[in-house]
Design an enzyme around this catalytic site. Structure first.
Site, PDB file in Angstrom:
ATOM      1  N   THR A 172      -2.305  10.563   5.981  1.00 42.40           N
ATOM      2  CA  THR A 172      -1.864  11.911   5.608  1.00 42.40           C
ATOM      3  C   THR A 172      -3.064  12.842   5.556  1.00 42.40           C
ATOM      4  OG1 THR A 172      -0.082  10.931   4.297  1.00 42.40           O
ATOM      5  CG2 THR A 172      -0.571  13.253   3.923  1.00 42.40           C
ATOM      6  N   ASP A 194      -6.754   3.168  -2.179  1.00 37.87           N
ATOM      7  CA  ASP A 194      -6.710   2.719  -0.783  1.00 37.87           C
ATOM      8  C   ASP A 194      -8.087   2.774  -0.134  1.00 37.87           C
ATOM      9  OD1 ASP A 194      -6.606   5.537  -1.030  1.00 37.87           O
ATOM     10  OD2 ASP A 194      -5.626   5.771   0.911  1.00 37.87           O
ATOM     11  N   ARG A 195      -8.923   3.711  -0.551  1.00 36.75           N
ATOM     12  CA  ARG A 195     -10.253   3.857   0.038  1.00 36.75           C
ATOM     13  C   ARG A 195     -11.169   2.712  -0.402  1.00 36.75           C
ATOM     14  NH1 ARG A 195     -12.066   9.971  -0.795  1.00 36.75           N
ATOM     15  NH2 ARG A 195     -13.544   9.391   0.859  1.00 36.75           N
ATOM     16  N   THR A 235       1.360  26.622  26.276  1.00 33.27           N
ATOM     17  CA  THR A 235       1.188  26.635  24.813  1.00 33.27           C
ATOM     18  C   THR A 235       1.158  25.232  24.225  1.00 33.27           C
ATOM     19  OG1 THR A 235       2.269  28.793  24.648  1.00 33.27           O
ATOM     20  CG2 THR A 235       2.146  27.484  22.642  1.00 33.27           C
ATOM     21  N   ASP A 241       0.863  -1.191   0.000  1.00 31.61           N
ATOM     22  CA  ASP A 241       0.000   0.000   0.000  1.00 31.61           C
ATOM     23  C   ASP A 241       0.893   1.233   0.000  1.00 31.61           C
ATOM     24  OD1 ASP A 241      -2.240   1.723   0.270  1.00 31.61           O
ATOM     25  OD2 ASP A 241      -1.870   1.812   2.432  1.00 31.61           O
ATOM     26  N   ILE A 242       0.899   1.962  -1.099  1.00 33.65           N
ATOM     27  CA  ILE A 242       1.767   3.134  -1.261  1.00 33.65           C
ATOM     28  C   ILE A 242       0.976   4.392  -0.945  1.00 33.65           C
ATOM     29  CG2 ILE A 242       3.259   4.419  -2.847  1.00 33.65           C
ATOM     30  CD1 ILE A 242       3.497   1.825  -4.500  1.00 33.65           C
ATOM     31  N   ASN A 290       0.978   8.638   0.661  1.00 33.23           N
ATOM     32  CA  ASN A 290       1.746   9.870   0.489  1.00 33.23           C
ATOM     33  C   ASN A 290       2.878   9.998   1.501  1.00 33.23           C
ATOM     34  OD1 ASN A 290       0.342  11.411  -1.693  1.00 33.23           O
ATOM     35  ND2 ASN A 290      -1.404  11.075  -0.343  1.00 33.23           N
ATOM     36  N   THR A 291       2.705   9.440   2.684  1.00 32.81           N
ATOM     37  CA  THR A 291       3.706   9.556   3.743  1.00 32.81           C
ATOM     38  C   THR A 291       4.475   8.255   3.955  1.00 32.81           C
ATOM     39  OG1 THR A 291       2.324  11.186   4.873  1.00 32.81           O
ATOM     40  CG2 THR A 291       4.091  10.179   6.153  1.00 32.81           C
ATOM     41  N   ASN A 292       3.748   7.131   3.954  1.00 33.68           N
ATOM     42  CA  ASN A 292       4.362   5.826   4.211  1.00 33.68           C
ATOM     43  C   ASN A 292       3.967   4.797   3.174  1.00 33.68           C
ATOM     44  OD1 ASN A 292       5.747   6.365   6.793  1.00 33.68           O
ATOM     45  ND2 ASN A 292       3.697   6.609   7.617  1.00 33.68           N
TER      46      ASN A 292
END
Length: 257
Positions: free
Chosen positions: A132, A109-110, A184, A6-7, A9-11
């Site tokens: 992501t 992926d969805r 903060t 599974d490719i 955007n982040t991993n």
């Protein structure tokens, strides 16, 4: 054995299945500049450390939201695994009926998540994926994928808050002990955590209203790296499936073989 990739955007998440059992999974940082050989060397090393012989892989399936890496990983499969991968997209049997304006627009992926959720929990079902982007995918009582929502991911929100202001720091994601922050960092953490928690529960309530179904007959499944931190506090998120996408890829592979 089957290799599911599974490719994102982040991993990039990889899983090795023996029959229906996930025997190993790995997570790599998505890097558009890595070559086929560089990715292959990392994957083979990880498999070796887990006592998995790559020669035992008889098939590969890929889902990707990064078009440029489909070629990279397809070439990797041919060169190092001697296998032509199944790439989730038009023409691939998923078992999911897609009822949206343009089915080609929805991320692979969805659809994979929807396939896994239907297979495991039936319909209707909602999948909330904390990646992501934070996505909501909706399957109605007739097992039709009817659409969903796409929201900024938690890490993107934190990064935007940090880069868009002069003095606010980039913080770790964690659940604060109380809603009202006394400094903060705690104030940002509280805003992110409770803000997303309220957003998720509020959106799910509106989806339930639109579907016109009883919550008792609806399954809500959570996945994605950050999904686990919301399960205990959410009104609706009760089931966390960290490997939902990999399971969906295995199911789709079997449908196409």
């Amino acid at each position: 054995m089957i290799l599911a990739i599974d490719i994102g955007n982040t991993n990039i998440v990889l899983g090795v299945f023996k029959d229906e059992t996930l025997i190993a999974n790995f997570r790599l940082a998505t890097d558009h500049f890595k070559t086929t050989d560089e990715y292959a060397s990392i994957i083979m090393l990880l498999m070796e450390k887990n006592n998995i012989d790559i020669k035992g892989v008889r098939g590969v399936i890929i889902s990707s939201v990064v078009p440029s890496l489909i070629y990279t990983f397809s070439k990797l499969c041919r060169k190092y695994i001697n296998s032509e991968p199944i790439v989730v997209g038009p023409g691939v049997k998923t078992g999911v009926k897609i009822h949206i304006d343009n089915p080609r627009e929805v991320g692979a992926d969805r659809i994979v998540n929807a396939a896994a959720a239907i297979n495991k929990y039936g319909a209707p079902v909602i999948v909330v994926d904390f990646g992501t982007a934070t996505t909501f995918d909706v399957v109605d009582k007739n097992s039709c994928y009817v659409g969903g929502l796409i929201c900024p991911g938690i890490k993107l929100s934190i990064k935007a808050l940090h880069t868009g202001t002069a003095k606010l720091p980039e913080v770790e994601i964690e659940k604060p002990d109380r809603v009202v922050g006394t400094n903060t960092i705690r104030s940002i953490q509280s805003g992110i955590y409770y803000g997303y928690l309220s957003m998720v529960d509020g959106i799910i309530e509106k989806i339930i209203d639109e579907l016109g179904c009883d919550i008792k007959n609806l399954s809500v499944i959570t996945t994605g790296g950050l999904g686990s931190i919301f399960v205990r506090e959410s009104k609706y998120l009760k089931v966390y499936e960290p490997n939902l996408t990999l399971e969906g890829l295995r199911i789709i592979y079997e449908k196409n073989c």
